[in-house]
Design a protein around this motif. Structure first.
Motif, short mmCIF file in Angstrom:
data_model
loop_
_atom_site.label_atom_id
_atom_site.label_comp_id
_atom_site.label_asym_id
_atom_site.label_seq_id
_atom_site.Cartn_x
_atom_site.Cartn_y
_atom_site.Cartn_z
N LEU A 257 56.28 -69.41 -77.47
CA LEU A 257 56.82 -68.25 -78.17
C LEU A 257 57.76 -67.49 -77.24
O LEU A 257 57.54 -67.46 -76.03
N ARG B 67 52.04 -63.75 -73.50
CA ARG B 67 52.86 -64.87 -73.94
C ARG B 67 53.06 -64.88 -75.46
O ARG B 67 53.74 -65.73 -76.00
N GLY C 250 54.55 -74.68 -79.98
CA GLY C 250 53.54 -73.68 -79.64
C GLY C 250 54.00 -72.62 -78.68
O GLY C 250 53.29 -71.65 -78.43
N PRO D 213 58.49 -58.57 -82.09
CA PRO D 213 58.32 -57.33 -82.85
C PRO D 213 59.54 -56.42 -82.70
O PRO D 213 60.33 -56.58 -81.76
N ASP E 244 58.64 -63.76 -84.30
CA ASP E 244 57.90 -63.82 -83.03
C ASP E 244 58.21 -62.64 -82.10
O ASP E 244 57.56 -62.48 -81.08
N ARG F 230 48.76 -66.49 -80.58
CA ARG F 230 49.26 -67.71 -81.20
C ARG F 230 49.91 -68.63 -80.17
O ARG F 230 50.43 -69.69 -80.53
N ASN F 231 49.93 -68.22 -78.90
CA ASN F 231 50.54 -69.07 -77.89
C ASN F 231 49.84 -70.42 -77.84
O ASN F 231 48.63 -70.49 -77.60
N LEU G 222 54.13 -61.94 -78.06
CA LEU G 222 54.48 -60.52 -78.23
C LEU G 222 53.87 -59.91 -79.48
O LEU G 222 53.79 -58.69 -79.60
N VAL H 173 59.33 -64.50 -75.16
CA VAL H 173 58.98 -63.18 -74.66
C VAL H 173 60.31 -62.44 -74.53
O VAL H 173 61.35 -63.06 -74.61
#
Lengths: 472, 484
Positions: A47, B231, A45, A275, A273, B195-196, B233, A49
């Motif tokens: 992601l 968290r 879960g 862009p 994840d 979606r975090n 993007l 950064v």
């Protein structure tokens, strides 16, 4: 005749404040798993950064190496299973490296050569595996540390060129301030690709990759060994198999690690994840403006001043000394400044195992000292004495000179008195002078300086002496 | 047993505010209902904690519309200290140390988490049957599937065990079970909801969304869970409106498109007829409805198999037992650790999808399949964009049919994908889409209508949906024991 073809891939750890895909601290920690977040851990879960500072640092490297910039870039996943890879994939840039098609100019035996840069891309480091009898442990402090990979074109032909490439690249990255580039500590890692081809042929030979090269001098050693090894095989009529080798610095030989498995399949695909990142011309120009003067540019500038090659190379190899030289460059004579920095100052620093900032010497003190030397107000021997005081105790150059009796006498009346005395005592030299022997002036000058204990202003003494001799 | 959970969130809020009921009343009713129904809608219940929170709330001001409202969370959304399994043996003992962003937001409003709902394993399936814990029951008819992958959330809302639930939708996983269970399910615009904390299946398609009894509840929940999250993007900066403002608005002059593909004869006749009735209804009330062509929709299954499964093969690589989750008992080397852990931890459907996904990304297949699929995906999105130049909304049926018998598609890997041919195109384009109940077939199984909006125009979807809901006034609570 066989000609070697050499390409180098360099991984460089960037010293950004945070990691590349998380906000964990990017710093060394003696404590394992101190600098990590759930992202670095590959937690379900979580992601990635994207740390903007890393992009700017990579951009600096690209611009310094004359690369074209991918203004629209994305990231890709490189998929493979290994315990040190927490997510099961590495986030890298396969399709759109931030920079491509650049070059680096090297100099070997006074000959310049441009080495092409194929690409520079941003990626993340893995965990550190610590193997022991009890099993393997993972330290996540390194997981997600930003790396740039700089891939050269296969433009080098011998170990010496490769070494020059690695050295020049290292000094540029050091000047950019984006990495510690310590090859021994792993913040710069060189992998080389070596192959041999028939002279005149465009067809490249089968390449072998050498990993685990622990120092810059080993870049040359490992390549020279590898060239000799491959030459021997080819001359014996054998074929080279594509393989990965490592350099063993105890035997100074390259050793087979593994033969290239066919179809090493990383299943690359665009990282969903993160862009696309769009770099504007304004952003690129802003970074370009921040670029420091780079070593090769410095060299050209210093050469024009008549600085010795030795002083020039020494000062450039030492950014702290170079920063001082740069600050004083337009204020006082740069040749004298460089000679002091790379001579007495550097040997003092080496002897004490300290850096400039740990001494009592300040830039304005050095400036005064250089000025006094340049105007010949003090002799080089006196300069040495003053410098020693400045390094250990600091102080004001003028005051030190006064205290040590190195103050200059420029007063006309005092000087005339001294000159008269010397002339009176050296009548035969005056006769010589009148007979047209120039040597006499030099002798008289020496006597006057001696009488003044070196404190007389030589320029002034010279003028006055000639004037007085005319009238005599 | 009380029946408070038959009421809408707004009605419950009024009662809570007037102190006519307390949060604990709702929590107790929820657990009583769950125990009574025993329909496998939940994998893990949060009973102790929910009661504790409900009691704690008694001391607090009712300061939000979700205050004290019982919610259910799909089990692929992280809940701190509350087991999150993704319906997989792989995560059978996984207790997250953090909440997903959406859970944080619900907790901040003082909504009460009742439990974690059943689902297809790692959201891979459209019946709920791939769950390690077995399928959930469809309250309309227990022989029928609930749909999936958000099977438990659909079941729990349909049986009125909780007030609202969250699901996730990668190819239809909110909308298809919503349609099979007679509820309102919305997949928001890609990027609308963070979606975090959502365990990733296919990162470029996944979205969390509300599954509710009615349109108003849905708009309330979406307003809460949406918004930019640093968290994630891919979450959007587009401002979040109060979606309830779009309810009960006039639909006169609204321009609506019906893709011909959505009304072809692969669609069950009863379903199609029901949608046609809606078209007539809308026209009678001043909406303009046209049939149009949206190209490339027919490639949906292929796109899904390549893009969703390709991404899934990578997203599920982290489950190796080294840091969390199931780890095989004995192994001699690292290769064996991977093989045994993953063979034991994942179910058949998950393994099948990882294999397909790995295949489409391997070597030159990446160019043959994956890169080509990305191009077709873009063309499909462009085709939708063209339709939205002229129309406010796109409608059609959510599914080709109503809920079918359990076990029907279990052994046909491909067939279960075909459930999603109408919903996948919406994920591919990243558009918002809702399933709204519009009636029943001859077996009294719910029929869902699909309402698709332009990017970030969930508001228009709510306007149309609330209009139809008002017009139809369907009885959407299954009668207990009706067809079992």
């Amino acid at each position: 005749m066989l000609v070697p073809t050499i390409g180098i891939e360099v991984h460089v750890e960037l010293k950004s404040k945070a990691k590349v895909y998380s906000n964990s601290l990017n710093a060394f920690s003696p404590e394992a798993n101190k600098n990590m977040t759930l992202i670095d851990y590959g937690y379900p879960g979580s992601l990635p950064v994207l740390n903007r500072e890393v992009i700017d640092m990579a951009l600096k490297a690209c611009l310094a190496l004359h690369c074209k910039i991918n203004k629209e870039m994305h990231w890709d996943r490189k998929n493979y299973f290994y315990p040190d890879l927490p997510k099961g994939y590495q986030i890298t840039q396969q399709d759109t490296p931030i920079g491509y098609d650049g070059y680096l100019e090297i100099e070997v035996n006074g000959k310049k050569k441009k080495i092409g840069i194929e690409r520079i891309h941003i990626e993340e480091d893995t965990c550190k595996s610590i193997h022991s009898i009890a099993g393997t442990k993972l330290n996540f402090n390194r997981a997600g540390v930003p790396l740039i990979e700089i891939v050269s074109k296969p433009d080098m032909e011998n170990g010496e060129e490769a070494k020059a490439y690695a050295e020049t690249l290292r000094s540029i990255l050091l000047y950019l301030g984006i990495s510690d580039v310590k090859i021994e500590e792993g913040s710069m890692r060189c992998d080389t690709n070596v192959s041999l081809r028939e002279e005149g042929s465009d067809k490249l030979g089968t390449k072998c990759e050498i990993k685990n090269i622990g120092s810059i001098s080993n870049v040359a050693r490992s390549i020279d060994f590898e060239i000799a090894r491959q030459t021997k095989l080819l001359e014996a009529g054998e074929t080279i198999k594509e393989q990965t080798r490592r350099f063993d610095d105890s035997t100074m030989e390259t050793v087979l690690m593994r033969e290239k498995e066919t179809g090493n399949d990383y299943r690359y695909f665009p990282e969903p994840d993160i862009p696309y990142v769009i770099l504007t011309d304004e952003e690129i120009e802003a970074v370009r403006k921040e670029l420091p003067v780079l070593p090769n540019e410095l060299k050209m500038k210093y050469r024009e001043t008549g600085m010795s090659e030795l002083a020039m190379n020494t000062v450039i190899a030492n950014p702290e000394l170079c920063a001082w030289l740069e600050n004083l460059f337009t204020k006082v004579n740069p040749v004298i400044t460089a000679n002091l920095l790379t001579g007495d100052i550097l040997s003092y620093l080496n002897k004490e195992k300290i850096s400039l900032k740990d001494t009592k010497l300040e830039q304005d003190m050095l400036q005064d000292l250089v000025e006094a030397l340049d105007k010949k107000e003090i002799s080089s021997k006196q300069g040495k004495e003053i410098l020693e005081i400045l390094l250990t105790k600091g102080g004001n150059v003028k005051e030190i000179r006064k205290e040590c009796g190195m103050e200059q006498i420029s007063d006309d009346a005092t000087l005339r008195k001294m000159i008269t005395e010397v002339i009176e005592n050296n009548k035969e030299s005056v006769e010589d002078y009148k007979a047209g022997r120039d040597r006499a002036v030099k002798y008289l000058m020496g006597q006057i300086m001696k009488a003044s204990k070196g404190q007389a202003n030589p320029a002034k003494v010279n003028t006055l002496l000639l004037e007085m001799l005319q009238k005599y | 047993m009380t029946n408070y959970l038959d009421l809408s969130v707004t009605e419950l809020h009024e009662l809570l505010k007037k102190k006519e009921i307390k949060p604990i009343d709702l929590v107790e009713e929820a657990f009583a209902r769950i125990e009574q129904r025993n329909d496998n809608a939940f994998i893990t219940l949060n009973k102790e904690e929910a009661i504790r929170v409900a009691k704690e709330l008694e001391e607090k001001e009712v300061d939000h519309i979700l205050f004290g409202i019982p919610v259910a969370i799909k089990d692929n959304i992280l809940t701190k200290d509350l087991r999150t399994t993704c319906a997989s043996y792989m995560l059978n003992d996984f207790n997250p140390v953090v909440d997903a962003t959406v859970v944080e937001k619900l907790k901040a409003c003082h909504a009460i988490i009742i439990g974690k709902t059943n689902m297809d394993e790692f959201a891979m399936g459209s019946t709920g049957e791939t769950s390690y814990f077995g399928p959930s029951k469809n309250p309309w008819n227990e022989k029928k599937v609930t749909g999936g992958s958000s099977s438990g959330s659909a079941s729990a809302i349909s049986s009125r065990s909780v007030a609202v639930a969250l699901g996730s939708d990668t190819g239809g996983s909110i909308r298809q079970p919503a349609s099979f269970c007679g509820l309102v399910g919305l997949k928001p615009t890609y990027g609308r909801v963070s979606r975090n904390g959502l365990v990733a299946f296919a990162s470029s398609l996944d979205q969390i969304g509300p599954m509710t009894k009615n349109v108003s509840d849905n708009a309330i929940v979406l307003s809460v869970i949406s918004g930019r999250d640093e968290r994630d993007l891919t979450s959007s900066h587009v401002e979040v409106p109060d979606y309830t403002k779009f309810l009960n608005q006039d639909i006169k002059g609204m321009k609506i498109a019906v893709p011909r593909y959505y009304m072809s004869d692969v669609i069950d006749e009863e379903v199609r007829k029901q949608v046609e009735k809606m078209i007539t209804l809308l026209q009678e009330h001043g909406a303009i409805v046209d049939y149009v062509d949206v190209h490339h929709m027919e490639h949906a299954i292929s796109l899904y198999q390549i893009i969703a499964l390709g991404e899934a093969s990578s997203n599920l690589a982290r489950f190796d037992g080294i840091r969390y989750g199931h780890l095989t008992e004995s192994y001699d080397n690292i290769e064996e650790l991977y093989k045994k852990t993953r063979s034991e931890g994942f179910g058949r459907e998950v393994k099948r999808r990882i294999m397909i996904g790995s295949y489409v990304l391997s070597g030159e297949n990446a160019d043959i399949y994956y890169k080509k699929a990305l191009k077709v995906r873009k063309a499909l999105a462009n085709s939708f964009a063209k339709a939205f130049e002229d129309y406010d909304l796109i409608i059609g049926p959510t599914n080709t049919n109503v809920a079918y018998d359990l076990g029907t598609k279990k052994d046909d890997a491909l067939k279960s994908f075909y459930d999603d041919i109408l919903t996948i195109p919406v994920n591919m384009a990243g558009l918002p889409g809702m399933s709204l109940p519009i009636g029943f077939n001859h077996e009294h199984l719910p029929i869902g209508m699909h309402i698709i909006g332009n990017y970030f125009e969930e508001g228009k979807i709510y306007t149309l949906a609330s209009f139809i809901e008002q017009e139809l006034k369907l009885e959407l609570k299954p009668k207990e024991g009706e067809t079992c």
